[in-house]
Design an enzyme around this catalytic site. Structure first.
Site, PDB file in Angstrom:
ATOM      1  N   LYS A   1       0.828  -1.209   0.000  1.00  0.00           N
ATOM      2  CA  LYS A   1       0.000   0.000   0.000  1.00  0.00           C
ATOM      3  C   LYS A   1       0.861   1.258   0.000  1.00  0.00           C
ATOM      4  O   LYS A   1       0.628   2.195  -0.771  1.00  0.00           O
ATOM      5  CB  LYS A   1      -0.931  -0.022   1.196  1.00  0.00           C
ATOM      6  CG  LYS A   1      -2.028   1.027   1.169  1.00  0.00           C
ATOM      7  CD  LYS A   1      -2.971   0.848   2.349  1.00  0.00           C
ATOM      8  CE  LYS A   1      -3.679  -0.498   2.293  1.00  0.00           C
ATOM      9  NZ  LYS A   1      -4.591  -0.709   3.423  1.00  0.00           N
TER      10      LYS A   1
ATOM     11  N   ARG B   1      -3.472   3.395   8.853  1.00  0.00           N
ATOM     12  CA  ARG B   1      -3.870   2.147   8.206  1.00  0.00           C
ATOM     13  C   ARG B   1      -2.651   1.280   7.947  1.00  0.00           C
ATOM     14  O   ARG B   1      -1.523   1.755   7.887  1.00  0.00           O
ATOM     15  CB  ARG B   1      -4.628   2.406   6.899  1.00  0.00           C
ATOM     16  CG  ARG B   1      -3.902   3.291   5.910  1.00  0.00           C
ATOM     17  CD  ARG B   1      -4.621   3.298   4.556  1.00  0.00           C
ATOM     18  NE  ARG B   1      -5.964   3.794   4.638  1.00  0.00           N
ATOM     19  CZ  ARG B   1      -6.332   5.058   4.397  1.00  0.00           C
ATOM     20  NH1 ARG B   1      -5.393   5.951   4.096  1.00  0.00           N
ATOM     21  NH2 ARG B   1      -7.583   5.432   4.461  1.00  0.00           N
TER      22      ARG B   1
ATOM     23  N   GLY C   1      -8.564  -4.920   3.021  1.00  0.00           N
ATOM     24  CA  GLY C   1      -9.283  -4.758   4.272  1.00  0.00           C
ATOM     25  C   GLY C   1      -8.974  -5.788   5.328  1.00  0.00           C
ATOM     26  O   GLY C   1      -9.711  -5.901   6.302  1.00  0.00           O
TER      27      GLY C   1
ATOM     28  N   GLN D   1      -1.488   9.184   7.486  1.00  0.00           N
ATOM     29  CA  GLN D   1      -1.741  10.095   6.376  1.00  0.00           C
ATOM     30  C   GLN D   1      -2.738  11.159   6.802  1.00  0.00           C
ATOM     31  O   GLN D   1      -3.727  10.864   7.484  1.00  0.00           O
ATOM     32  CB  GLN D   1      -2.284   9.293   5.181  1.00  0.00           C
ATOM     33  CG  GLN D   1      -2.229   9.983   3.852  1.00  0.00           C
ATOM     34  CD  GLN D   1      -2.633   9.039   2.722  1.00  0.00           C
ATOM     35  OE1 GLN D   1      -3.233   7.986   2.964  1.00  0.00           O
ATOM     36  NE2 GLN D   1      -2.326   9.398   1.499  1.00  0.00           N
TER      37      GLN D   1
ATOM     38  N   ARG E   1      -4.544   0.175  -4.950  1.00  0.00           N
ATOM     39  CA  ARG E   1      -4.066  -1.209  -4.917  1.00  0.00           C
ATOM     40  C   ARG E   1      -4.370  -1.854  -6.262  1.00  0.00           C
ATOM     41  O   ARG E   1      -5.304  -1.443  -6.967  1.00  0.00           O
ATOM     42  CB  ARG E   1      -4.742  -1.994  -3.795  1.00  0.00           C
ATOM     43  CG  ARG E   1      -6.247  -2.081  -3.916  1.00  0.00           C
ATOM     44  CD  ARG E   1      -6.837  -3.011  -2.872  1.00  0.00           C
ATOM     45  NE  ARG E   1      -6.660  -2.519  -1.530  1.00  0.00           N
ATOM     46  CZ  ARG E   1      -7.536  -1.738  -0.895  1.00  0.00           C
ATOM     47  NH1 ARG E   1      -8.643  -1.341  -1.501  1.00  0.00           N
ATOM     48  NH2 ARG E   1      -7.308  -1.344   0.336  1.00  0.00           N
TER      49      ARG E   1
ATOM     50  N   HIS F   1     -16.530  -3.934  -0.424  1.00  0.00           N
ATOM     51  CA  HIS F   1     -15.562  -4.906   0.091  1.00  0.00           C
ATOM     52  C   HIS F   1     -16.024  -6.350  -0.102  1.00  0.00           C
ATOM     53  O   HIS F   1     -15.268  -7.214  -0.540  1.00  0.00           O
ATOM     54  CB  HIS F   1     -15.300  -4.641   1.577  1.00  0.00           C
ATOM     55  CG  HIS F   1     -14.386  -5.640   2.199  1.00  0.00           C
ATOM     56  ND1 HIS F   1     -14.844  -6.799   2.800  1.00  0.00           N
ATOM     57  CD2 HIS F   1     -13.034  -5.681   2.270  1.00  0.00           C
ATOM     58  CE1 HIS F   1     -13.810  -7.493   3.223  1.00  0.00           C
ATOM     59  NE2 HIS F   1     -12.706  -6.839   2.934  1.00  0.00           N
TER      60      HIS F   1
END
Length: 898
Positions: free
Chosen positions: A32, A121, A136, A187, A311, A856
């Site tokens: 990522k 994350r 996820g 971030q 991604r 998801h």
């Protein structure tokens, strides 16, 4: 020198700026963070942030003595995950590392002491890689404010590497738990007016350069998690044309998983200009990162579009290679899956593909005339054979022929072909250079099955003479498969190419007329019985056919089982031993004599066969008899005499003979001559139709000998260090094997292909028809389903999310905690997030009330190959646990009652 020094500093650091992240540091920063670094390097707008590297995590893991917990063998994997996670979470962050994180966080606030909200994350080393996104699987924390809160969120991200769902996901994808590491991204948060996700290729149909966007007001986590039904858009990236606009729901999911209706008059949350700006952003991301992307984005209060993370889309089927040779017309091309035509969904080894291509080239060289156009070409896509049928689709004559043939070979392909024929891109070509140059002769000669036509009348009139020619062809074929020993590796390879290029096809062609004559007589009988035969009557005539080598093989295996049953020692061995144990004992010759000799006799005749046997790279039964021994063990469990294979075959044979008499008698009611012709035709069909398996049997016999010769070539190459193991030769093609004999080291190429092969073995949905832009034509056709009012009663409509059809018992689950799902049951839920993932491993299919095709649950369902339908209103109330339902993930329908 400067670049090398900079990289060394990055690798020594536990905290690096995202602007310094790149693909060369994936082991240190994860997929990522590497993706974000690539976007920043390409000049895309990305919120500032920093990455806490895997080096920091490993310090924590060492302090927690997590290495002692790294072995997953034995015990409860769930308890192992819980124990490791708790251990990681309990370790305080070392002071020097905490200081570095606090300093980096302060810089995000401009260094003036302001605490800014951030997103924290994961960026795991096994995450967001080209072969699996692991989307996820670890935790994300939004709107984290203050250095202490950031440190706490970082620690929880580290611990989330060991959630039960993450451990299960890594296990499913073959990732060693011991190798798992995790970096953490911090971030700066965006004050988002609108957020969502963007796929730069359509994740359902596979079409490249077709952007799919889900969007909703506010933060994007609700869109990603499937907690709401977002606005949904589809754009053609090349032209900027907006192909689809669908309004989502204004509210969020209620307690029962239902959503509020769209507000009356509510406008879509994105303008056409914003959609095109997003599509352009996605295209830049795809170009920067080298493959189609799943990108999360936001639009802030000032209207700026920002990329939050990106991604790779891991579920897309590979795009066919555009370099198809000379003299091909431009534009979109269409490819039919030849592997599926052979009943194979698994990939073929490179040598298996090479041999099939070699046979095709050899056949074409024997039938083409100078100047003939080429109606189709073979190519390998996703380690499976595809046929370029573009020119056939553009030719009037083949348009009439091909659908009729496919109705017999693969009925599901007919609708797909007709759909393509209606597509203007595949309209009938005009002019000398177009598809109309394909004469009937060229089309027929291009299909080996049709090459038998000139010999068909003689075989129908004189079947005994045709059978004698078949017998002589078989004998000649067997003689051609003998290589004089001793032989060098080069001589063995010469032998392989001679057999494949000159000997095999003529021998197989001579075996086609007798069974073809049998089916021709069946067709004549069908015509004469017009109106007299009931559905299924003629199919019954073909039961229990004599001369079918596959049926004979099955009966021979049953006889072997009876030998084992009648011998007490053998019966006891098979009653208590496992297939691996029995295989080991057979191979070392230590089974009881009756079993050892019976199995050896069977394999002596049929050991050249295998599961997925058209792939020459697959071991034959003689090499690995475990499948056969397992079948024998199953045969020995048959206790009802009426269900034994020999009695079932005898009953089928008797039924067929009786049906021939009945049909002949019915035909005589229309005239004596008609009755005699029907009787003659049906008996001729029964005499020779069973021989349809003979050419395939001979082909596989040839493949077994070719495989044996190539295996010996592999031994020489491995001994010389050109490949690592003898079986690596099957991960080369024929040309590469010759290059290796001349001295080339191909170990690296083999290792890469073995990795790709392992990934393709896990792929569950394979396109039946594929376009050069990546479109899965069957999925695209299924998406164009009729309106709801045309659906049969008891059918629920949703959005297609993951292709495939499954029928099974439903299990309605509102909360995954403590939920129980039997293997193969269909999961019915209000929506899903990563916490549901362990249930996916045992689900036969999925139905969800909420979410879009790229939420998801839909993304993970596609990764697992689980058929899924999302956005089904009131699914959890209209479907009850225990109901038998059918889920069609491509059409987006759920049928109640199976």
């Amino acid at each position: 020198m400067h670049g090398s020094t900079r990289r060394s500093k990055r690798e020594d650091s536990s905290v690096i700026d995202l602007a310094d992240a790149g693909p060369d540091l994936i082991p240190l920063i994860g997929g990522k963070a590497a993706g974000l670094g690539g976007l920043i390097a390409a000049g895309l707008p990305v919120p500032p942030g920093f990455c806490i590297t895997t080096a920091a995590y490993h310090r924590i893991a060492a302090a927690a003595e997590a290495a002692q917990l790294a072995g997953t063998s034995g015990g409860d994997p769930g308890a192992f995950a819980d124990r490791t996670r708790e251990s990681i979470a309990a370790v305080p962050v070392p002071e020097d590392l905490a200081t570095a994180i606090r300093f980096a966080y302060a810089r995000l606030g401009g260094g003036d002491g302001r605490d800014v909200p951030v997103a924290v994350r994961s960026s795991a080393t096994a995450e967001d890689l080209p072969e699996a996104s692991f989307a996820g699987q670890q935790d994300t924390y939004l709107n984290v404010t203050g250095a202490d809160a950031v440190l706490d969120a970082v620690r929880r991200c580290w611990a989330s590497l060991w959630t039960r769902r993450a451990v299960a996901y890594r296990h499913e994808h073959g990732v060693e738990q011991q190798t798992a590491g995790i970096a953490v991204i911090v971030q700066r948060m965006v004050e988002a007016d609108i957020s969502g996700v963007l796929f730069t290729a359509n994740p359902l149909t596979g079409r490249r350069r077709e952007a799919v966007i889900d969007a909703a007001p506010g933060l994007g986590d609700a869109v990603v998690s499937g907690a709401i039904n977002p606005d949904h858009f589809v754009l053609d990236t090349a032209s900027g044309t907006i192909l689809e606009r669908t309004a989502g729901t204004a509210g969020t999911a209620g307690t029962a998983g239902t959503a509020t209706d769209p507000a009356p008059g509510r406008s879509l949350c994105l303008t056409d200009g914003q959609l095109r700006e997003l599509a352009a952003l996605g295209e830049r991301a795809e170009q920067a990162l080298g493959r189609p992307q799943d990108l999360e984005w936001s639009i802030d209060a000032d209207g700026q579009v920002l990329a939050l993370q990106s991604r790779p889309i891991t579920t897309l089927y590979p795009v066919p290679d555009a370099a198809l040779g000379e003299n091909l017309s431009g534009g979109t091309r269409s490819y039919m899956n030849g592997s599926l035509m052979q009943g194979l969904t698994r990939p073929l080894t490179p040598m298996g593909c090479s041999v099939m291509e070699f046979l095709t080239v050899s056949y074409r060289a024997g039938v083409d005339r100078p100047g003939d156009p080429v109606p189709f070409r073979y190519l390998v896509v996703g380690m499976r054979l595809f046929v370029d049928v573009t020119e056939l689709l553009r030719a009037k004559r083949s348009r009439r022929i091909i659908p009729r043939l496919m109705k017999l070979a693969d009925a599901r392909s007919v609708d797909v072909l007709e759909y393509l024929m209606a597509d203007p891109r595949f309209a009938v070509a005009r002019g000398r250079s177009g598809g109309n140059r394909l004469s009937a002769r060229v089309v027929f000669k291009s299909l080996p099955q049709l090459a038998v036509l000139p010999y068909l009348p003689a075989a129908m009139i004189r079947p005994d003479a045709a059978l004698e020619r078949l017998r002589r062809a078989e004998e000649k074929f067997r003689r051609a498969l003998v290589l004089e020993e001793p032989a060098s590796a080069t001589k063995r390879l010469d032998f392989v190419e001679r057999v494949l290029g000159k000997d095999i096809l003529p021998g197989l062609m001579m075996q086609l007329p007798p069974p073809a004559a049998g089916y021709a007589w069946l067709g004549i009988a069908r015509w004469l019985l017009d109106g007299l035969a009931k559905p299924g009557d003629l199919e019954a005539v073909l039961r229990g056919l004599p001369g079918n080598v596959t049926t004979e093989m099955d009966l021979e295996l049953w006889r072997t089982a009876t030998l084992i049953r009648d011998d007490p020692d053998s019966a006891q061995e098979f009653g208590t031993g496992t297939p691996p144990e029995l295989t080991r004992r057979y191979l070392d010759g230590s089974l009881p004599a009756a079993a050892q000799q019976g199995i050896a006799a069977f394999l002596g005749r049929y050991g050249h066969r295998a599961v997925a046997e058209i792939d020459l790279g697959v071991p034959r039964w003689a090499e690995d008899p475990s499948h056969i021994l397992n079948v024998l063990a199953n045969y020995l469990r048959v206790t009802d005499p009426k269900k034994t294979p020999d009695r079932q075959f005898a009953r089928a044979e008797a039924t067929a003979e009786e049906r021939v008499k009945e049909l002949s008698a019915r035909a005589r009611t229309k005239g004596t001559l008609r009755g005699r012709l029907v009787a003659h035709g049906l008996r001729q069909a029964r005499q020779t139709a069973g021989l349809r398996e003979s050419p395939k049997f001979a082909l596989i016999m040839c493949f077994a000998e070719v495989r044996r010769q190539l295996a010996m070539v592999g031994k020489d190459l491995a001994a010389a260090g050109r490949i690592s193991e003898p079986d690596d030769v099957f991960f080369l093609d024929l040309a590469e094997a010759r290059v290796a004999l001349r001295g080339a080291d191909l170990r690296e190429a083999v290792a890469e292909r073995r990795h790709t092969y392992a990934l393709e073995m896990r792929r569950r949905h394979i396109p039946r028809m594929l376009l050069s832009d990546g479109t899965d034509v069957e999925a695209a056709l299924a998406a164009r389903t009729p309106a709801d009012d045309t659906l049969p009663p008891g059918t629920l409509r949703g959005a297609p999310a993951s292709a495939g059809t499954v029928t099974g018992k439903a299990r309605v689950i509102l909360d995954p905690q403590g939920a129980h799902l039997e293997p193969g049951e269909i999961l019915v839920a209000p929506s899903t997030d990563p916490g549901w993932t362990p249930l996916f491993l045992t689900a036969g299919a999925m139905v969800m009330e909420m979410g879009g095709p790229i939420s998801h649950g839909a993304v993970v369902a596609r990764e697992y190959g689980i058929p899924a339908v999302v956005g089904v209103p009131n699914a959890t109330t209209r479907i009850r646990t225990g109901d038998v339902i059918t889920v069609d993930g491509a059409a987006g329908t759920v049928r109640l009652g199976g």
